[in-house]
Structures are given as structure tokens and as C-alpha cells.
Design a protein around this motif. Sequence first.
Motif, PDB file in Angstrom:
ATOM      1  N   CYS A  94      39.238  29.327  69.299  1.00  0.00           N
ATOM      2  CA  CYS A  94      40.332  28.501  68.804  1.00  0.00           C
ATOM      3  C   CYS A  94      39.922  27.789  67.513  1.00  0.00           C
ATOM      4  CB  CYS A  94      40.709  27.498  69.885  1.00  0.00           C
ATOM      5  SG  CYS A  94      42.197  26.616  69.528  1.00  0.00           S
ATOM      6  N   LEU A  95      38.692  27.287  67.510  1.00  0.00           N
ATOM      7  CA  LEU A  95      38.197  26.579  66.323  1.00  0.00           C
ATOM      8  C   LEU A  95      37.979  27.509  65.141  1.00  0.00           C
ATOM      9  CD1 LEU A  95      35.711  24.035  67.944  1.00  0.00           C
ATOM     10  CD2 LEU A  95      37.879  23.525  66.800  1.00  0.00           C
ATOM     11  N   SER A  96      37.895  28.800  65.439  1.00  0.00           N
ATOM     12  CA  SER A  96      37.764  29.740  64.319  1.00  0.00           C
ATOM     13  C   SER A  96      39.131  30.304  63.918  1.00  0.00           C
ATOM     14  CB  SER A  96      36.784  30.863  64.661  1.00  0.00           C
ATOM     15  OG  SER A  96      37.309  31.635  65.709  1.00  0.00           O
ATOM     16  N   GLY A  97      40.197  29.718  64.442  1.00  0.00           N
ATOM     17  CA  GLY A  97      41.529  30.080  63.968  1.00  0.00           C
ATOM     18  C   GLY A  97      42.345  30.956  64.897  1.00  0.00           C
ATOM     19  N   GLU A 124      48.988  43.631  65.428  1.00  0.00           N
ATOM     20  CA  GLU A 124      47.546  43.405  65.516  1.00  0.00           C
ATOM     21  C   GLU A 124      46.864  44.233  64.432  1.00  0.00           C
ATOM     22  OE1 GLU A 124      47.093  42.803  70.342  1.00  0.00           O
ATOM     23  OE2 GLU A 124      46.863  44.781  69.458  1.00  0.00           O
ATOM     24  N   PHE A 125      45.881  43.622  63.808  1.00  0.00           N
ATOM     25  CA  PHE A 125      45.204  44.325  62.730  1.00  0.00           C
ATOM     26  C   PHE A 125      43.731  43.972  62.738  1.00  0.00           C
ATOM     27  CE2 PHE A 125      45.350  40.322  60.485  1.00  0.00           C
ATOM     28  CZ  PHE A 125      46.556  39.764  60.872  1.00  0.00           C
ATOM     29  N   ASP A 126      42.982  44.781  62.053  1.00  0.00           N
ATOM     30  CA  ASP A 126      41.544  44.519  61.957  1.00  0.00           C
ATOM     31  C   ASP A 126      41.330  43.537  60.812  1.00  0.00           C
ATOM     32  OD1 ASP A 126      38.818  44.532  61.529  1.00  0.00           O
ATOM     33  OD2 ASP A 126      38.608  46.635  62.096  1.00  0.00           O
ATOM     34  N   LYS A 127      40.829  42.362  61.148  1.00  0.00           N
ATOM     35  CA  LYS A 127      40.720  41.307  60.132  1.00  0.00           C
ATOM     36  C   LYS A 127      39.701  41.641  59.052  1.00  0.00           C
ATOM     37  CE  LYS A 127      37.458  38.549  62.759  1.00  0.00           C
ATOM     38  NZ  LYS A 127      37.206  37.330  63.490  1.00  0.00           N
ATOM     39  N   SER A 128      38.842  42.616  59.341  1.00  0.00           N
ATOM     40  CA  SER A 128      37.896  42.997  58.288  1.00  0.00           C
ATOM     41  C   SER A 128      38.565  43.911  57.255  1.00  0.00           C
ATOM     42  CB  SER A 128      36.670  43.682  58.889  1.00  0.00           C
ATOM     43  OG  SER A 128      37.058  44.830  59.593  1.00  0.00           O
ATOM     44  N   ASP A 129      39.720  44.495  57.620  1.00  0.00           N
ATOM     45  CA  ASP A 129      40.444  45.368  56.687  1.00  0.00           C
ATOM     46  C   ASP A 129      41.519  44.600  55.914  1.00  0.00           C
ATOM     47  OD1 ASP A 129      38.990  47.591  57.399  1.00  0.00           O
ATOM     48  OD2 ASP A 129      40.374  48.179  58.984  1.00  0.00           O
ATOM     49  N   MET A 175      51.233  41.624  73.695  1.00  0.00           N
ATOM     50  CA  MET A 175      50.109  40.688  73.774  1.00  0.00           C
ATOM     51  C   MET A 175      48.774  41.434  73.754  1.00  0.00           C
ATOM     52  SD  MET A 175      50.690  37.425  74.228  1.00  0.00           S
ATOM     53  CE  MET A 175      52.062  36.346  74.534  1.00  0.00           C
ATOM     54  N   THR A 176      47.806  40.804  73.187  1.00  0.00           N
ATOM     55  CA  THR A 176      46.483  41.397  73.167  1.00  0.00           C
ATOM     56  C   THR A 176      45.868  41.298  74.569  1.00  0.00           C
ATOM     57  OG1 THR A 176      46.265  40.506  70.972  1.00  0.00           O
ATOM     58  CG2 THR A 176      44.269  41.308  72.003  1.00  0.00           C
ATOM     59  N   ASP A 177      45.316  42.394  75.044  1.00  0.00           N
ATOM     60  CA  ASP A 177      44.597  42.322  76.307  1.00  0.00           C
ATOM     61  C   ASP A 177      43.314  41.552  76.075  1.00  0.00           C
ATOM     62  OD1 ASP A 177      46.484  43.737  77.629  1.00  0.00           O
ATOM     63  OD2 ASP A 177      45.571  45.676  77.173  1.00  0.00           O
ATOM     64  N   ARG A 178      43.033  40.610  76.941  1.00  0.00           N
ATOM     65  CA  ARG A 178      41.842  39.812  76.730  1.00  0.00           C
ATOM     66  C   ARG A 178      41.182  39.606  78.080  1.00  0.00           C
ATOM     67  NH1 ARG A 178      40.834  35.835  72.670  1.00  0.00           N
ATOM     68  NH2 ARG A 178      42.977  35.846  72.033  1.00  0.00           N
ATOM     69  N   GLY A 183      47.496  34.380  64.017  1.00  0.00           N
ATOM     70  CA  GLY A 183      46.083  34.287  64.346  1.00  0.00           C
ATOM     71  C   GLY A 183      45.257  35.039  63.320  1.00  0.00           C
ATOM     72  N   GLU A 184      43.982  35.053  63.543  1.00  0.00           N
ATOM     73  CA  GLU A 184      43.076  35.728  62.606  1.00  0.00           C
ATOM     74  C   GLU A 184      43.367  37.220  62.499  1.00  0.00           C
ATOM     75  OE1 GLU A 184      39.114  34.989  63.939  1.00  0.00           O
ATOM     76  OE2 GLU A 184      38.517  34.241  61.987  1.00  0.00           O
ATOM     77  N   ASN A 185      43.702  37.809  63.649  1.00  0.00           N
ATOM     78  CA  ASN A 185      43.873  39.262  63.666  1.00  0.00           C
ATOM     79  C   ASN A 185      45.195  39.684  64.289  1.00  0.00           C
ATOM     80  OD1 ASN A 185      43.261  38.456  66.208  1.00  0.00           O
ATOM     81  ND2 ASN A 185      41.887  40.164  66.665  1.00  0.00           N
ATOM     82  N   TYR A 186      46.126  38.775  64.308  1.00  0.00           N
ATOM     83  CA  TYR A 186      47.437  39.147  64.827  1.00  0.00           C
ATOM     84  C   TYR A 186      48.502  38.228  64.265  1.00  0.00           C
ATOM     85  CZ  TYR A 186      47.421  35.029  67.759  1.00  0.00           C
ATOM     86  OH  TYR A 186      47.413  33.737  68.182  1.00  0.00           O
TER      87      TYR A 186
END
Lengths: 262, 181
Positions: free
Chosen positions: B16-19, A187-192, B1-4, A211-214
Motif C-alpha cells: 500500500c505504501l508503495s502505491g 492490468e499491465f506490467d509496470k516495468s513496460d 480483479m487481480t488474483d492475489r 494502482g501501480e500495475n492496474y
Amino acid sequence: MANERYMNLIQQEVDGTNTSSERRRLREHLGENPEAKAIYDDLLRVTNMLNKVEKVDPPPNLKKTVLNSIQTDKYVTKKNGSRILGSIANLLPARRFDLRYAYIFGVGLLAGIVVYALFIERNTSPDLSRLYGTMGATNASLALETAGQLSINLAKVQGTITTRFAPGVVMAELQLKSEQPVEAVLEFDKSDISFSAIGRQNNSTDNLEIGENYLCLTNLGEGKYTILFDDRTEQISMINCKISSSGTPIFQESISTGKKGN
Amino acid sequence: MTDRPEQDDLELVRKCLSGDVRAFEYLVDRYQKTVFNAALRIMGSYQDAEDATQSTFLKAYENLKSFNPKYKFFSWLYKIAVNESLNSISQRKQPEELDEDFASRDKTPEEIYRDLELTENIQDALMGLEPEYRIIVILKHFHEFSYKEIGQILDLSEKTIKSRLFTARQLLRNTMLRGGI
């Protein structure tokens, strides 16, 4: 025969949607009309039996099959590098999985350039602009420095995670060995930083999800992964590394992307 | 996994639409059981239901941009599931027997047998209905949709839904009583 108005009330009563006045009216009607009462009783019985049917668990691998079928980068905004990879991908016949292969192809190409730069042109400070897409930084010299290293020595998985950096580039290398499937998530910060490409030199079975940030990959066997990120800010940032087995977290540590901007 | 944290469907669709593919994974998690069960009751086959569920989510993902957020996401998803199931039925030549290995294994053997028998009898009765009636019964009884929601899923008026449901229940009653259920 019960009339249509009362049939509607019977149905609403079975569904539990009658108001109190409608219910009272229906009760009065049913009390005076045995035929309508018989229909109501039968429908109630049918409804109760239908409501007894329990839901069945779907096959355990259903979600995985679905997620493996979708084109994971469909809604990811493409950058220059990705567009080039996409163009490569368009030349391939299987569109659904094409970008993954394009990434591998692209990273193979990049790896060849990097190896050439490091070991063959060691003294000439190669120009990153020769790399494809956003990986290239005009007039920047390639000097990958090690930023951090994590060792993983667990019963279920062993290996290392190493980060290196150069101006505009962060590289993460994962070496994993596991006898059971393990899920590794970065996981990473997508702004970085932002994902650019991945290369795999494996005898392992793996799945990849971006994904965008992972970035998430499933490793089984011995796998070596080289992941390239675009460095957006040149600021030091952290990549959170998580490994889980059968959904249970077994490893979590952060690793630096390195000090830059010098 | 990311906690959400728990997020609503529209937020997950937007992500989802933003990727963010993980957002779609959450939607699959949330609806795979209900979609699978709807397909299973419509088609009566475990394997067909699995295939229809997969193609439902695949089509949902591929067409996510066409989802109109003024409607509920699950209504839209069910609409796809119903269409996928009907397509599968129309391509099938012979109706299939209901697979029997669905029951929860947490029960006693007697309970499992009783449940299986009831489920099988009800599924037989359902399969005796025309698909246009069967689907309404399934959406109403197994998924507790309102008439309005069923109307949205099937593109039919509430009045038609009510009328068909009444007919379907009568037919089921006749079948079940005749079968001694």
C-alpha cells in the motif's frame, strides 16, 4: 471474601489461561469456599452469554464508501506529468479528489492537442514535446497507430477496447455500455508501461481506482474512457482486460500495446 | 480483479505504501467486519458504527506511514477504531438504543427473536458500563485479544487490564442478574 490471588485465578480460569497446577489449586479453593464458587459460576455465566453474541455483517457498501473516500494516489510515486497535474490540483479547493479532476483536466488539454495535431496540423507532424509532462518526447513525431481492438458483446456489457501507440506513448480507449454496474480492470506490467492520465467523456456513473500495475473503473451507463500510459521500454507488451459484474468475471482478454522501437 | 494469494498484513501495508491501493482494499476486506463489530458494541448504534468504521479506515490509510511494523497491524487498527468510537461517544449527548435489525436471517423466527433478546440485553448491560470498562470487555470477549494486546491497544498495563476486566465482569454480572438475564 475470596482473596485477590484467587480472584486472579478465577479470571484466568474463565479466560481459559490457567495452567493445570493453577486450575487444580483453584478447584481446591472453590471446593472449600462457596462464596468464591458463586463468583466463579456467575462470571462463567456472564462470559458464556457474552460469547453467544454473534458478529453482525457490516453494511454492504461500507468497503466501497471507504475506498471512495481515500486519496488513491497518496502513496504513488509522482512522476513529472503527475507533478504538473498535482500542481494544477493544488489550485483546486477539494484536495481529496483533486488529482482525479486534474487528470481529467489534463487529459482534456491533451485530447485537444491531439485532435489539433491529427486533424488540423495533419501535414506538419506535430512535436510531442508540446505535450505536458512525461507525455512529451522531444523531436518525436505524433503518429498514433492502432495496435489492437477487442469487441465486447455480452448481455451485461457491450463496447470496444482499442489500443494505439506512438513513440513513448500507449493509449487505450474504452467504450462501455452497461445497464448494471460493471467493473473493468486493465492490468499491465509496470516495468513496460505506467499510467499517465485518463479522460472521460461520459453519461455514465463511474468510479476510478489507480494502482501501480492496474487501473480499475466501474461503469454504469454509456462511458468512453481514454487512458494514456508512458511507454517505458518501447517493447511490445500486453494489457490484460477484465470485466466483472457483481464480482463475477464475464470477460477477460489481452490486448497488445503495439510494436514499437522502429 | 487481480488474483492475489493470502498475504500477511505487513506485506499488504508495504504494498500500500508503495502505491498499490488494491492492497489497502484487501486490508479493508479483512478487517471491516471486526472493526465494525467493535464499534457497534462500543457505541450501540449501527449508523454510528458505520461512520466510525469509515473514519477508522480513512485515518489508517492517511497515517499508514506512521504504523510501526514491530506491532501487529490489527492492534494498531483497533486502537484507531477505539479512539474513533470514544470520540463519537463523547460528542453524543444521549445514549442510543441498540438497533435491532442485526440478526442473521438464516435462522428461524424463534431463534432470531431469542438471539435478538439476548443481544439486546447484553448490549444494554454493556452500555451501562463506563466506556473504559466496556471497551475491555468488548476486546476480550468479542475479539479475543490477549491482555497484552488489549494493553497495547489502550496503552495500559496488563495488570490494569486484568483489574478493569474483573471489575467490568462483576458489574456486568450484577446488571445481568438484576435484569434477570
